[in-house]
Design a protein around this motif. Structure first.
Motif, PDB file in Angstrom:
ATOM      1  N   UNK A  11     109.422  45.313  31.579  1.00  0.00           N
ATOM      2  CA  UNK A  11     109.991  44.063  30.656  1.00  0.00           C
ATOM      3  C   UNK A  11     109.011  43.327  30.076  1.00  0.00           C
ATOM      4  N   UNK A  12     109.636  42.884  28.831  1.00  0.00           N
ATOM      5  CA  UNK A  12     108.785  42.411  27.716  1.00  0.00           C
ATOM      6  C   UNK A  12     108.594  41.008  28.321  1.00  0.00           C
ATOM      7  N   UNK A  13     107.216  40.511  27.989  1.00  0.00           N
ATOM      8  CA  UNK A  13     106.928  39.245  28.301  1.00  0.00           C
ATOM      9  C   UNK A  13     107.082  38.330  27.087  1.00  0.00           C
ATOM     10  N   UNK A  14     108.249  37.900  27.066  1.00  0.00           N
ATOM     11  CA  UNK A  14     108.507  37.047  25.714  1.00  0.00           C
ATOM     12  C   UNK A  14     109.287  35.921  25.899  1.00  0.00           C
ATOM     13  N   UNK A  15     110.457  35.915  26.246  1.00  0.00           N
ATOM     14  CA  UNK A  15     111.576  34.569  26.565  1.00  0.00           C
ATOM     15  C   UNK A  15     110.808  34.012  27.462  1.00  0.00           C
ATOM     16  N   UNK A  16     110.675  32.779  27.408  1.00  0.00           N
ATOM     17  CA  UNK A  16     109.978  31.716  28.400  1.00  0.00           C
ATOM     18  C   UNK A  16     108.595  31.488  28.432  1.00  0.00           C
ATOM     19  N   UNK A  17     107.904  32.391  27.764  1.00  0.00           N
ATOM     20  CA  UNK A  17     106.289  32.219  27.778  1.00  0.00           C
ATOM     21  C   UNK A  17     106.041  31.562  26.452  1.00  0.00           C
ATOM     22  N   UNK A  18     104.854  30.665  26.530  1.00  0.00           N
ATOM     23  CA  UNK A  18     104.848  29.876  25.518  1.00  0.00           C
ATOM     24  C   UNK A  18     103.477  30.233  25.096  1.00  0.00           C
ATOM     25  N   UNK A  41     108.129  25.700  35.685  1.00  0.00           N
ATOM     26  CA  UNK A  41     107.404  26.774  35.133  1.00  0.00           C
ATOM     27  C   UNK A  41     106.686  27.504  36.430  1.00  0.00           C
ATOM     28  N   UNK A  42     106.604  28.789  35.972  1.00  0.00           N
ATOM     29  CA  UNK A  42     105.939  29.740  37.003  1.00  0.00           C
ATOM     30  C   UNK A  42     104.836  30.362  36.379  1.00  0.00           C
TER      31      UNK A  42
END
Length: 169
Positions: free
Chosen positions: A26-33, A134-135
């Protein structure tokens, strides 16, 4: 002109995490700032008696990152939430991290990429009143980098080890 952060794609095999046997990259994209790789190069310095300056040797790298994400209702968050219930250790904490740049396309499709064996641990979860939940997870290198090609077919990412040829410019 410099490329922006969207050129760098970071992915994690959540399917092999916590004892899973089926790959689910899974791409680490949405939700990560922010997603920043820290390679922590280890340089050893030695001063010889007949030298005015020290001699330096790069001996190894220690990859790590601590991505934080907003708590979203999606597949990646489901895995992260499960980690905060199970707190995996040993082999259950092992999986693979992948990275490529969109500018590194290769002949035949896909992108020149790297794969790194990693251990992944839940790190923190929560937030201040009125702010987004957040996690954070801690990703730490656990072996040598492998080069290969990352492709996506029918919405699924896959990695093939080996040398890849750059696409013609």
């Amino acid at each position: 002109m410099a490329n922006n952060r969207t050129n760098m794609v970071s992915l994690l095999d959540f399917g092999k995490w916590m004892g899973g046997t089926e790959s689910n990259i899974i791409e680490l994209g949405d939700g990560f700032v922010e997603l920043t790789e820290d390679w922590a190069p280890n340089v050893e310095e030695k001063q010889y008696v007949n030298m005015k300056t020290a001699s330096n040797t790069l001996t190894r790298y220690a990859f790590s990152m601590s991505p934080e994400r907003d708590h979203l209702s999606d597949e990646a968050q489901g895995y992260i939430d499960e980690a905060f219930r199970r707190f995996p250790t040993g082999k259950d904490a092992q999986t693979e991290y992948y990275r490529f740049y969109k500018t590194d396309s290769v002949t035949g499709g896909g992108y020149k990429a790297i794969k790194i064996p990693v251990v992944v641990a839940p790190s923190s979860t929560g937030g201040s009143g009125g702010e987004a939940l957040t996690s954070s997870i801690q990703i730490t290198g656990n072996g040598d980098v492998v080069e290969g090609t990352m492709t996506i077919t029918e919405g699924k990412w896959s990695f093939t080890e080996g040398e890849s040829k750059p696409a013609a410019l």
